[in-house]
Design a protein around this motif. Structure first.
Motif, PDB file in Angstrom:
ATOM      1  N   VAL A  59       0.896  -1.157   0.000  1.00  0.00           N
ATOM      2  CA  VAL A  59       0.000   0.000   0.000  1.00  0.00           C
ATOM      3  C   VAL A  59       0.929   1.200   0.000  1.00  0.00           C
ATOM      4  CG1 VAL A  59      -1.756   1.294   1.237  1.00  0.00           C
ATOM      5  CG2 VAL A  59      -1.835  -1.182   1.217  1.00  0.00           C
ATOM      6  N   PHE A  60       0.934   1.940  -1.085  1.00  0.00           N
ATOM      7  CA  PHE A  60       1.941   2.968  -1.287  1.00  0.00           C
ATOM      8  C   PHE A  60       1.298   4.346  -1.202  1.00  0.00           C
ATOM      9  CE2 PHE A  60       5.428   5.138  -3.269  1.00  0.00           C
ATOM     10  CZ  PHE A  60       6.516   4.358  -2.944  1.00  0.00           C
ATOM     11  N   ILE A  61       1.520   5.021  -0.085  1.00  0.00           N
ATOM     12  CA  ILE A  61       0.899   6.334   0.130  1.00  0.00           C
ATOM     13  C   ILE A  61       1.886   7.420  -0.285  1.00  0.00           C
ATOM     14  CG2 ILE A  61      -0.083   7.872   1.863  1.00  0.00           C
ATOM     15  CD1 ILE A  61      -0.741   5.346   3.490  1.00  0.00           C
ATOM     16  N   THR A  62       1.487   8.303  -1.176  1.00  0.00           N
ATOM     17  CA  THR A  62       2.412   9.325  -1.655  1.00  0.00           C
ATOM     18  C   THR A  62       1.649  10.531  -2.191  1.00  0.00           C
ATOM     19  OG1 THR A  62       4.237   9.768  -3.177  1.00  0.00           O
ATOM     20  CG2 THR A  62       2.548   8.276  -3.952  1.00  0.00           C
ATOM     21  N   HIS A  63       2.345  11.655  -2.381  1.00  0.00           N
ATOM     22  CA  HIS A  63       1.698  12.776  -3.052  1.00  0.00           C
ATOM     23  C   HIS A  63       2.249  12.939  -4.462  1.00  0.00           C
ATOM     24  CE1 HIS A  63       5.285  14.842  -1.353  1.00  0.00           C
ATOM     25  NE2 HIS A  63       5.264  15.425  -2.529  1.00  0.00           N
ATOM     26  N   ASP A  64       3.234  12.101  -4.804  1.00  0.00           N
ATOM     27  CA  ASP A  64       3.921  12.257  -6.078  1.00  0.00           C
ATOM     28  C   ASP A  64       3.354  11.274  -7.110  1.00  0.00           C
ATOM     29  OD1 ASP A  64       5.716  12.436  -8.148  1.00  0.00           O
ATOM     30  OD2 ASP A  64       7.440  12.743  -6.821  1.00  0.00           O
ATOM     31  N   ILE A  65       2.660  11.794  -8.106  1.00  0.00           N
ATOM     32  CA  ILE A  65       2.007  10.911  -9.077  1.00  0.00           C
ATOM     33  C   ILE A  65       3.030  10.152  -9.912  1.00  0.00           C
ATOM     34  CG2 ILE A  65       0.303  10.792 -10.927  1.00  0.00           C
ATOM     35  CD1 ILE A  65      -0.697  13.457 -10.067  1.00  0.00           C
ATOM     36  N   GLN A  66       4.151  10.804 -10.217  1.00  0.00           N
ATOM     37  CA  GLN A  66       5.137  10.125 -11.058  1.00  0.00           C
ATOM     38  C   GLN A  66       5.705   8.909 -10.369  1.00  0.00           C
ATOM     39  OE1 GLN A  66       7.833  12.617 -13.539  1.00  0.00           O
ATOM     40  NE2 GLN A  66       6.970  14.241 -12.298  1.00  0.00           N
ATOM     41  N   VAL A  67       5.935   9.032  -9.066  1.00  0.00           N
ATOM     42  CA  VAL A  67       6.442   7.898  -8.301  1.00  0.00           C
ATOM     43  C   VAL A  67       5.386   6.793  -8.268  1.00  0.00           C
ATOM     44  CG1 VAL A  67       7.056   7.141  -5.981  1.00  0.00           C
ATOM     45  CG2 VAL A  67       8.052   9.218  -6.898  1.00  0.00           C
ATOM     46  N   ALA A  68       4.136   7.167  -8.030  1.00  0.00           N
ATOM     47  CA  ALA A  68       3.054   6.189  -7.984  1.00  0.00           C
ATOM     48  C   ALA A  68       2.940   5.476  -9.328  1.00  0.00           C
ATOM     49  CB  ALA A  68       1.749   6.874  -7.620  1.00  0.00           C
ATOM     50  N   ALA A  69       3.063   6.246 -10.417  1.00  0.00           N
ATOM     51  CA  ALA A  69       2.942   5.655 -11.746  1.00  0.00           C
ATOM     52  C   ALA A  69       4.065   4.660 -11.996  1.00  0.00           C
ATOM     53  CB  ALA A  69       2.978   6.745 -12.816  1.00  0.00           C
ATOM     54  N   TYR A  70       5.193   4.886 -11.377  1.00  0.00           N
ATOM     55  CA  TYR A  70       6.347   4.023 -11.601  1.00  0.00           C
ATOM     56  C   TYR A  70       6.155   2.643 -10.965  1.00  0.00           C
ATOM     57  CZ  TYR A  70      11.263   2.813 -12.159  1.00  0.00           C
ATOM     58  OH  TYR A  70      12.425   2.220 -12.533  1.00  0.00           O
ATOM     59  N   ILE A  71       5.555   2.617  -9.795  1.00  0.00           N
ATOM     60  CA  ILE A  71       5.550   1.365  -9.032  1.00  0.00           C
ATOM     61  C   ILE A  71       4.174   0.703  -8.900  1.00  0.00           C
ATOM     62  CG2 ILE A  71       5.405   2.499  -6.765  1.00  0.00           C
ATOM     63  CD1 ILE A  71       7.380   0.319  -5.796  1.00  0.00           C
ATOM     64  N   CYS A  72       3.097   1.492  -8.956  1.00  0.00           N
ATOM     65  CA  CYS A  72       1.791   0.938  -8.586  1.00  0.00           C
ATOM     66  C   CYS A  72       1.085   0.233  -9.740  1.00  0.00           C
ATOM     67  CB  CYS A  72       0.882   2.041  -8.063  1.00  0.00           C
ATOM     68  SG  CYS A  72       1.524   2.769  -6.572  1.00  0.00           S
ATOM     69  N   ASP A  73       0.210  -0.705  -9.373  1.00  0.00           N
ATOM     70  CA  ASP A  73      -0.647  -1.362 -10.362  1.00  0.00           C
ATOM     71  C   ASP A  73      -1.985  -0.636 -10.456  1.00  0.00           C
ATOM     72  OD1 ASP A  73       1.266  -3.442 -10.600  1.00  0.00           O
ATOM     73  OD2 ASP A  73       0.520  -4.233  -8.703  1.00  0.00           O
ATOM     74  N   ARG A  74      -2.375  -0.054  -9.352  1.00  0.00           N
ATOM     75  CA  ARG A  74      -3.677   0.598  -9.295  1.00  0.00           C
ATOM     76  C   ARG A  74      -3.543   1.797  -8.359  1.00  0.00           C
ATOM     77  NH1 ARG A  74      -8.910  -1.557  -7.045  1.00  0.00           N
ATOM     78  NH2 ARG A  74      -7.566  -2.662  -5.612  1.00  0.00           N
ATOM     79  N   VAL A  75      -4.186   2.908  -8.671  1.00  0.00           N
ATOM     80  CA  VAL A  75      -4.082   4.061  -7.779  1.00  0.00           C
ATOM     81  C   VAL A  75      -5.452   4.558  -7.337  1.00  0.00           C
ATOM     82  CG1 VAL A  75      -1.855   4.967  -8.510  1.00  0.00           C
ATOM     83  CG2 VAL A  75      -3.890   5.650  -9.739  1.00  0.00           C
TER      84      VAL A  75
END
Lengths: 254, 269
Positions: A197-213
Motif C-alpha cells: 500500500v503505497f501512500i504518496t503525493h507524487d504521481i510520477q512515483v506512484a505511476a512508476y511502481i503501482c498497479d492501481r491508484v
C-alpha cells in the motif's frame, strides 16, 4: 486480501473540552489484492496518512472494519508479522541506541522467533536491500537518508510480511536515490510476493511502481483507476492533478 | 553585468576542520536565474547561506562574495542586516519555521516592512494586501490575522513571495521553495516565482534537487557534488548534453521516472 470496509474516522478539534469533531475519513472502502501494489495519492491534509495508520492497526476507526485475510486488524495477532510499515522520517523511525543489526532483529525479537541463524538472516536482508555486512554495527546517525531508508525496508522485510504500508517512504529522498529505492522495491515485491500500500503525493512515483491508484481528497476516494488508465481519469480534481504536474524533459538535439 | 560574483569561496567547520565547500567561483548575471542542483549534502544550501551570511557561527568562510561590486564578507553585522530583505531576499523551504509562530502573520510582515521602509501601519498593510492579491491569495485580510500553523505550506510559501514583491530585492535566493509541497501547490508556487521575476526583473538563485522545476524556471544551472562545482552552463545544453558523469547520472535517473510516466500517459491516445 486486505479489505477496507466503509471506515470513518474523526478527531477532536480545538482544545480539550471542545465537542466539535473534524471528520478525517468519510466512508472509505476499497480492496487490495494479493501481490498488488495499490497507490494512494492525495495532497497534504487529505487524510491519507490517517488511512495508513488505520490499516496498520495503530489507530481504530470510528465506524467500519478493516479486514486482513478475513480477520479484523484490530487484533494484534492478525497483524503481527504480517503487516509491516515504512514511514517518511527515516531518522526518527530507528531507535538511535540500536545498531543496524539490532534494529533489523527487533521485530523478530518481538515475535519471540529468535533463532540461531539470526546472524545470517541479517546478512541476507542487508544484501537484499543493497547494503553489505559492514553496516551491521553502524548506528543510525552514521547513515545517509537513502541508507537509513534501506535499513527501514530491511526491518520491514524481516518478518516476511504479506503486506507493507509505505507512508511517503521515499518522498524526502533525492530523486536519484528515489529511483534506486523504487527499483529495489519492485524486485523485492517479486521475490517475496507481497502486497504494497503505497501512500504518496507524487504521481510520477506512484505511476512508476503501482498497479492501481486511488486518488484521495478530503477523506474520500475521488477516483480509483488501474495505472494503465491513469490518463483517462474522469473527475475534475484528478485531471487538474495531472495537468499541474511538472515533468522533466530533454530535447533531442539531433 | 554580474549582480553577484563569488570568487574562491571556501567554507569549513571550525569545530571539526571539515571542509564543506572547497573552492567555488560563480556569477549571477543581472536579471537571470541561476539554479544550483545536487543531492542533499552537496553544499547547495551552505553556498546560499554564505551569501546571506546566515551560517552558524562555527562555520567559517574565506574568499570574496561581491554583491553589486561590494564585498559582503567585509561588511559589519549591522550593515549586513540592512541588506538582508531589502537587497537580498530569501525564500525558505519550510514556511512553518520561516514565520514567527508566536504572533499572527500580519505582525511579522509589518515588522519586516517597517525595518526597511518608513511606512505607517496602514500603508504597509495596503501594500502587502495588494501583493498578496497578486500571488492569488484569497482573503488577504483574514490571512494576516492568522497564525502560521493555521495556514498550509503552499500559502505560507506564497506569502513569502508576496513579501518579496513588496521589498523589491535585487536578488532573490530561493532554497528548495517547492520541495515540501504537493503537486498543485508546487505548480502554483513555481508559476508565482516565474511571474515575480517577470514583474521585477530581479536576479534569482534557485536551489532545488528537482530537475523538472529547475528546467521550468532557470536560465543557467550549476551542478554541485561534495562541495565542488562539477558542471555549469546554459540550462538546455547542460541537460541535453551533460558532460560530467555525475550530471549524466542525475539526468538519467530523473528521466527514468518521467519517461515511464509519459509513456503511460501517451499509450492508446
Amino acid at each position: 486480501m486486505l479489505k477496507v470496509d466503509g471506515i470513518e474516522k474523526s478527531y477532536k478539534q480545538d482544545g480539550l473540552f471542545s465537542k466539535q469533531r473534524q471528520q478525517v475519513l468519510k466512508k472509505v472502502a476499497f480492496e487490495c489484492k494479493q501481490g498488488e501494489c495499490l497507490g494512494i495519492i492525495g495532497e497534504s491534509g487529505s487524510g491519507k496518512s490517517t488511512l495508513g495508520r488505520l490499516i496498520l492497526g495503530i489507530e481504530k476507526p470510528d465506524r467500519g472494519r478493516i479486514l486482513f485475510e478475513g480477520k479484523n486488524v484490530n487484533d494484534r495477532r492478525v497483524r503481527m508479522g504480517s503487516i509491516s510499515a515504512v514511514f517518511q522520517n527515516y531518522t526518527s523511525s530507528i531507535n538511535p541506541f540500536l545498531t543496524v543489526e539490532e534494529a533489523i532483529m527487533e521485530p523478530l525479537k518481538a515475535q519471540e522467533k529468535v533463532k540461531a541463524d539470526m546472524q545470517s538472516k541479517v546478512d541476507t536482508l542487508l544484501h537484499q536491500v543493497g547494503l553489505d555486512s559492514s553496516y551491521r554495527l553502524k548506528y543510525p546517525h552514521e547513515l545517509s537518508g537513502g541508507e537509513a531508508q534501506r535499513v527501514c525496508i530491511a526491518r520491514a522485510l524481516s518478518t516476511e510480511p504479506r503486506c507493507i504500508v509505505f507512508d511517503e517512504a521515499i518522498s524526502s529522498l533525492d530523486v536519484s536515490v528515489q529511483i534506486q529505492v523504487l527499483r529495489l522495491l519492485k524486485e523485492l515485491k517479486q521475490l517475496y510476493q507481497m502486497s504494497y500500500v503505497f501512500i504518496t503525493h507524487d504521481i510520477q512515483v506512484a505511476a512508476y511502481i503501482c498497479d492501481r491508484v486511488i486518488i484521495f481528497r478530503d477523506g474520500q476516494i475521488e477516483e480509483m483507476v488501474p495505472i494503465e488508465q491513469l490518463k483517462d481519469v474522469q473527475s475534475v480534481y484528478a485531471r487538474r492533478l495531472l495537468t499541474y504536474l511538472i515533468t522533466f524533459q530533454v530535447e533531442d538535439q539531433g | 553585468m554580474n549582480i553577484v560574483e563569488v570568487k574562491h569561496l571556501k567554507v569549513w567547520d571550525a569545530n571539526t576542520d571539515k571542509v564543506i565547500i572547497h573552492n567555488s567561483s560563480f556569477q549571477v548575471k543581472q536579471g537571470s536565474c541561476l539554479a544550483i542542483v545536487g543531492e542533499s549534502g552537496s553544499g547547495k544550501s551552505v553556498t546560499c547561506r554564505s551569501i546571506m551570511r546566515l551560517n552558524k557561527p562555527w562555520i567559517r568562510l574565506s574568499g570574496t562574495i561581491l554583491f553589486k561590486g561590494e564585498d559582503l564578507n567585509q561588511l559589519s553585522e549591522q550593515e549586513m542586516r540592512r541588506r538582508r530583505g531589502k537587497n537580498l531576499c530569501m525564500i525558505l523551504q519550510n514556511g512553518m519555521s520561516a514565520f514567527d509562530p508566536s504572533c499572527v502573520i500580519g505582525v511579522h510582515i509589518r515588522e519586516t516592512l517597517q525595518t526597511h521602509f518608513n511606512w505607517n501601519n496602514r500603508e504597509s498593510e495596503r501594500k502587502i494586501i495588494s501583493a498578496m492579491e497578486s500571488v492569488m491569495l484569497k482573503n488577504p485580510q483574514e490571512i494576516l490575522n492568522q497564525y502560521p500553523h493555521q495556514l498550509s505550506g503552499g500559502m505560507l510559501q506564497r506569502i513569502m513571495i508576496a513579501l518579496a514583491l513588496v521589498l523589491e530585492p535585487d536578488l532573490i535566493i530561493a532554497d528548495e521553495p517547492t520541495t515540501a509541497l504537493d503537486t498543485i501547490s508546487q505548480y502554483e508556487v513555481v508559476e508565482q516565482l516565474i511571474r515575480l521575476r517577470e514583474r521585477m526583473g530581479c536576479s534569482m538563485l534557485f536551489i532545488s534537487h528537482d530537475l523538472g522545476v529547475v528546467q521550468k524556471i532557470a536560465d543557467e544551472v550549476m551542478v554541485m557534488k561534495d562541495g565542488a562545482i562539477v558542471e555549469s552552463g546554459d540550462i538546455r545544453s547542460v541537460f541535453s548534453k551533460p558532460e560530467h558523469t555525475y550530471t549524466q547520472y542525475l539526468v538519467t535517473t530523473r528521466l527514468e521516472l518521467s519517461n515511464h510516466f509519459r509513456k503511460l500517459m501517451q499509450e492508446g491516445t
